[in-house]
Design a protein around this motif. Structure first.
Motif, PDB file in Angstrom:
ATOM      1  N   GLY A 263       0.814  -1.211   0.000  1.00  0.00           N
ATOM      2  CA  GLY A 263       0.000   0.000   0.000  1.00  0.00           C
ATOM      3  C   GLY A 263       0.846   1.259   0.000  1.00  0.00           C
ATOM      4  N   ASP A 264       1.939   1.244   0.757  1.00  0.00           N
ATOM      5  CA  ASP A 264       2.845   2.386   0.801  1.00  0.00           C
ATOM      6  C   ASP A 264       3.431   2.654  -0.580  1.00  0.00           C
ATOM      7  OD1 ASP A 264       4.515   4.410   1.671  1.00  0.00           O
ATOM      8  OD2 ASP A 264       5.474   3.240   3.232  1.00  0.00           O
ATOM      9  N   ARG A 265       3.719   1.602  -1.313  1.00  0.00           N
ATOM     10  CA  ARG A 265       4.292   1.758  -2.654  1.00  0.00           C
ATOM     11  C   ARG A 265       3.238   2.220  -3.658  1.00  0.00           C
ATOM     12  NH1 ARG A 265       9.216  -1.059  -2.300  1.00  0.00           N
ATOM     13  NH2 ARG A 265       9.289  -2.400  -0.464  1.00  0.00           N
ATOM     14  N   ARG A 266       2.048   1.628  -3.556  1.00  0.00           N
ATOM     15  CA  ARG A 266       1.018   1.917  -4.553  1.00  0.00           C
ATOM     16  C   ARG A 266       0.334   3.258  -4.331  1.00  0.00           C
ATOM     17  NH1 ARG A 266      -3.782  -2.279  -6.471  1.00  0.00           N
ATOM     18  NH2 ARG A 266      -4.588  -0.979  -8.167  1.00  0.00           N
ATOM     19  N   PHE A 267       0.094   3.612  -3.062  1.00  0.00           N
ATOM     20  CA  PHE A 267      -0.712   4.787  -2.760  1.00  0.00           C
ATOM     21  C   PHE A 267       0.076   5.932  -2.137  1.00  0.00           C
ATOM     22  CE2 PHE A 267      -3.628   1.069  -2.117  1.00  0.00           C
ATOM     23  CZ  PHE A 267      -4.332   1.210  -3.308  1.00  0.00           C
ATOM     24  N   ALA A 268       1.307   5.678  -1.666  1.00  0.00           N
ATOM     25  CA  ALA A 268       2.058   6.720  -0.966  1.00  0.00           C
ATOM     26  C   ALA A 268       3.453   6.930  -1.537  1.00  0.00           C
ATOM     27  CB  ALA A 268       2.133   6.390   0.526  1.00  0.00           C
ATOM     28  N   MET A 269       3.709   6.394  -2.729  1.00  0.00           N
ATOM     29  CA  MET A 269       4.899   6.707  -3.519  1.00  0.00           C
ATOM     30  C   MET A 269       6.208   6.207  -2.923  1.00  0.00           C
ATOM     31  SD  MET A 269       4.011  10.483  -5.082  1.00  0.00           S
ATOM     32  CE  MET A 269       3.828  11.312  -3.508  1.00  0.00           C
ATOM     33  N   ALA A 270       6.177   5.193  -2.059  1.00  0.00           N
ATOM     34  CA  ALA A 270       7.434   4.581  -1.621  1.00  0.00           C
ATOM     35  C   ALA A 270       8.104   3.936  -2.830  1.00  0.00           C
ATOM     36  CB  ALA A 270       7.174   3.533  -0.539  1.00  0.00           C
ATOM     37  N   GLN A 271       9.409   4.133  -2.951  1.00  0.00           N
ATOM     38  CA  GLN A 271      10.150   3.683  -4.126  1.00  0.00           C
ATOM     39  C   GLN A 271      10.781   2.305  -3.889  1.00  0.00           C
ATOM     40  OE1 GLN A 271      10.204   5.773  -7.076  1.00  0.00           O
ATOM     41  NE2 GLN A 271       8.541   6.533  -5.768  1.00  0.00           N
ATOM     42  N   ASP A 272      11.114   1.633  -4.985  1.00  0.00           N
ATOM     43  CA  ASP A 272      11.665   0.278  -4.899  1.00  0.00           C
ATOM     44  C   ASP A 272      12.937   0.208  -4.057  1.00  0.00           C
ATOM     45  OD1 ASP A 272       9.622  -0.546  -6.519  1.00  0.00           O
ATOM     46  OD2 ASP A 272      10.863  -0.990  -8.270  1.00  0.00           O
ATOM     47  N   PHE A 273      13.733   1.259  -4.074  1.00  0.00           N
ATOM     48  CA  PHE A 273      15.029   1.224  -3.391  1.00  0.00           C
ATOM     49  C   PHE A 273      14.930   1.661  -1.929  1.00  0.00           C
ATOM     50  CE2 PHE A 273      14.589   5.467  -5.221  1.00  0.00           C
ATOM     51  CZ  PHE A 273      14.879   6.280  -4.139  1.00  0.00           C
ATOM     52  N   GLU A 274      13.744   2.065  -1.466  1.00  0.00           N
ATOM     53  CA  GLU A 274      13.632   2.687  -0.151  1.00  0.00           C
ATOM     54  C   GLU A 274      13.306   1.692   0.966  1.00  0.00           C
ATOM     55  OE1 GLU A 274      12.184   7.238  -0.669  1.00  0.00           O
ATOM     56  OE2 GLU A 274      10.639   5.725  -1.047  1.00  0.00           O
ATOM     57  N   VAL A 275      13.847   1.976   2.136  1.00  0.00           N
ATOM     58  CA  VAL A 275      13.384   1.374   3.381  1.00  0.00           C
ATOM     59  C   VAL A 275      12.970   2.522   4.299  1.00  0.00           C
ATOM     60  CG1 VAL A 275      14.769  -0.706   3.204  1.00  0.00           C
ATOM     61  CG2 VAL A 275      15.718   1.297   4.368  1.00  0.00           C
ATOM     62  N   ALA A 276      12.111   2.200   5.262  1.00  0.00           N
ATOM     63  CA  ALA A 276      11.650   3.208   6.216  1.00  0.00           C
ATOM     64  C   ALA A 276      12.421   3.055   7.523  1.00  0.00           C
ATOM     65  CB  ALA A 276      10.157   3.058   6.467  1.00  0.00           C
ATOM     66  N   VAL A 277      12.825   4.185   8.085  1.00  0.00           N
ATOM     67  CA  VAL A 277      13.516   4.217   9.370  1.00  0.00           C
ATOM     68  C   VAL A 277      12.655   5.016  10.339  1.00  0.00           C
ATOM     69  CG1 VAL A 277      15.575   4.969  10.616  1.00  0.00           C
ATOM     70  CG2 VAL A 277      15.777   4.104   8.270  1.00  0.00           C
ATOM     71  N   GLY A 278      12.438   4.480  11.528  1.00  0.00           N
ATOM     72  CA  GLY A 278      11.730   5.205  12.568  1.00  0.00           C
ATOM     73  C   GLY A 278      12.484   5.119  13.878  1.00  0.00           C
ATOM     74  N   PHE A 279      12.479   6.194  14.633  1.00  0.00           N
ATOM     75  CA  PHE A 279      13.095   6.156  15.964  1.00  0.00           C
ATOM     76  C   PHE A 279      12.417   7.198  16.854  1.00  0.00           C
ATOM     77  CE2 PHE A 279      15.705   9.008  13.378  1.00  0.00           C
ATOM     78  CZ  PHE A 279      15.859  10.133  14.188  1.00  0.00           C
ATOM     79  N   PRO A 280      12.393   6.944  18.162  1.00  0.00           N
ATOM     80  CA  PRO A 280      11.796   7.927  19.070  1.00  0.00           C
ATOM     81  C   PRO A 280      12.580   9.236  19.027  1.00  0.00           C
ATOM     82  CG  PRO A 280      12.259   5.846  20.200  1.00  0.00           C
ATOM     83  CD  PRO A 280      12.919   5.772  18.866  1.00  0.00           C
ATOM     84  N   TYR A 281      11.863  10.350  19.062  1.00  0.00           N
ATOM     85  CA  TYR A 281      12.546  11.637  19.040  1.00  0.00           C
ATOM     86  C   TYR A 281      13.475  11.794  20.245  1.00  0.00           C
ATOM     87  CZ  TYR A 281      13.351  16.647  18.678  1.00  0.00           C
ATOM     88  OH  TYR A 281      13.942  17.880  18.566  1.00  0.00           O
ATOM     89  N   SER A 282      13.176  11.098  21.331  1.00  0.00           N
ATOM     90  CA  SER A 282      14.027  11.159  22.523  1.00  0.00           C
ATOM     91  C   SER A 282      15.446  10.653  22.247  1.00  0.00           C
ATOM     92  CB  SER A 282      13.406  10.355  23.668  1.00  0.00           C
ATOM     93  OG  SER A 282      13.220   9.005  23.288  1.00  0.00           O
ATOM     94  N   MET A 283      15.641   9.938  21.130  1.00  0.00           N
ATOM     95  CA  MET A 283      16.969   9.430  20.762  1.00  0.00           C
ATOM     96  C   MET A 283      17.765  10.411  19.915  1.00  0.00           C
ATOM     97  SD  MET A 283      16.497   5.417  19.712  1.00  0.00           S
ATOM     98  CE  MET A 283      18.237   5.382  19.212  1.00  0.00           C
ATOM     99  N   LYS A 284      17.240  11.610  19.697  1.00  0.00           N
ATOM    100  CA  LYS A 284      17.853  12.505  18.710  1.00  0.00           C
ATOM    101  C   LYS A 284      19.319  12.797  19.013  1.00  0.00           C
ATOM    102  CE  LYS A 284      16.373  16.942  20.708  1.00  0.00           C
ATOM    103  NZ  LYS A 284      17.727  17.481  20.957  1.00  0.00           N
TER     104      LYS A 284
END
Length: 249
Positions: free
Chosen positions: A187-208
């Motif tokens: 769904g991220d690729r089809r409807f939200a433009m995630a590209q074939d080469f991409e991965v998603a990174v998430g981290f808590p802002y407290s780790m900045k």
């Protein structure tokens, strides 16, 4: 927040903007570019990372039942918990489909709104719960190195092949206060433009601060992005392309 933005851009050269995500227990009266639209969580992040827009959705707006369930906007419906939603699509039978749903991270149902915005244009008085950005695998490698700089060890991540950014980069990072790297879902690729080469990174802002220090320190140690290639002398050119001694006369 801007020092984190500058660090990520300086050391990673990201193609799209890192996004602040807040899972709010109210619906704040703030100025938001996009709201009251039937969109998904991954589309919210896409609007923020590609266009620099702030977005906010409530349970009435969240169009994807998995995203709404993972971010705590709604109680997961029976068809989700039982695996009916993914049976014969991602899994071969209802038992295996249910097991997949049982492993999916979900924020408890007490969230009233999901807010996203580019971290280089923060919203006044709002501090992100989670920072999410998309990158290639070399940039993800640099983030793993930053995450491990202080504590060492190894970096592990889980994936279900579905609900990637909402269940992992947002929900898991929020619930467990840990960094996450995830493969974007269909769904991220089809409807939200995630590209074939991409991965998603998430981290808590407290780790900045930890992230900034990890990136800076490993950069100073010689680990750079883009990765510098070793360019050889006397490369293997055809003879007719080679500068010959007689060409110097």
């Amino acid at each position: 927040m801007l020092n984190l933005y500058e660090s990520l851009n300086n050391f990673l050269k990201l193609q799209t903007i890192p996004v602040g995500v807040n899972l709010l227990k109210d619906i704040p009266e703030i100025k938001v570019r996009l709201k009251n639209r039937k969109i998904t969580v991954c589309q919210q992040i896409a609007y923020s990372r590609y266009y620099g827009w702030s977005t906010m959705i409530t349970k009435e707006d969240s169009f994807c039942v998995l995203g709404a369930s993972c971010t705590g906007l709604i109680k997961p419906p029976k068809r989700v918990l039982d695996g009916e939603v993914n049976c014969n699509i991602y899994q071969k039978n209802i038992d295996s489909a249910k097991k997949m749903q049982e492993s999916m991270p979900r924020v408890p149902e007490n969230i009233k709104s999901v807010l996203t915005y580019p971290i280089n244009r923060p919203i006044e008085s709002i501090i992100p719960d989670v920072v999410v950005f998309y990158c290639n695998t070399a940039q993800a490698m640099r983030m793993v190195q930053a995450f491990l700089y202080e504590k060492g060890g190894e970096f592990n991540f889980n994936s279900s092949g579905d609900a990637g950014v909402c269940s992992r980069a947002v929900a898991e990072s929020y619930i467990k206060s840990k960094p996450v790297i995830e493969i974007p879902c269909l769904g991220d690729r089809r409807f939200a433009m995630a590209q074939d080469f991409e991965v998603a990174v998430g981290f808590p802002y407290s780790m900045k601060d930890e992230v900034i220090k990890g990136l800076e320190s490993t950069h100073k140690a010689g680990i750079r992005y883009p990765i510098p290639f070793q360019i050889p002398d006397l490369c293997d050119l055809p003879k007719t392309y080679t500068t010959l001694p007689e060409d110097l006369d």
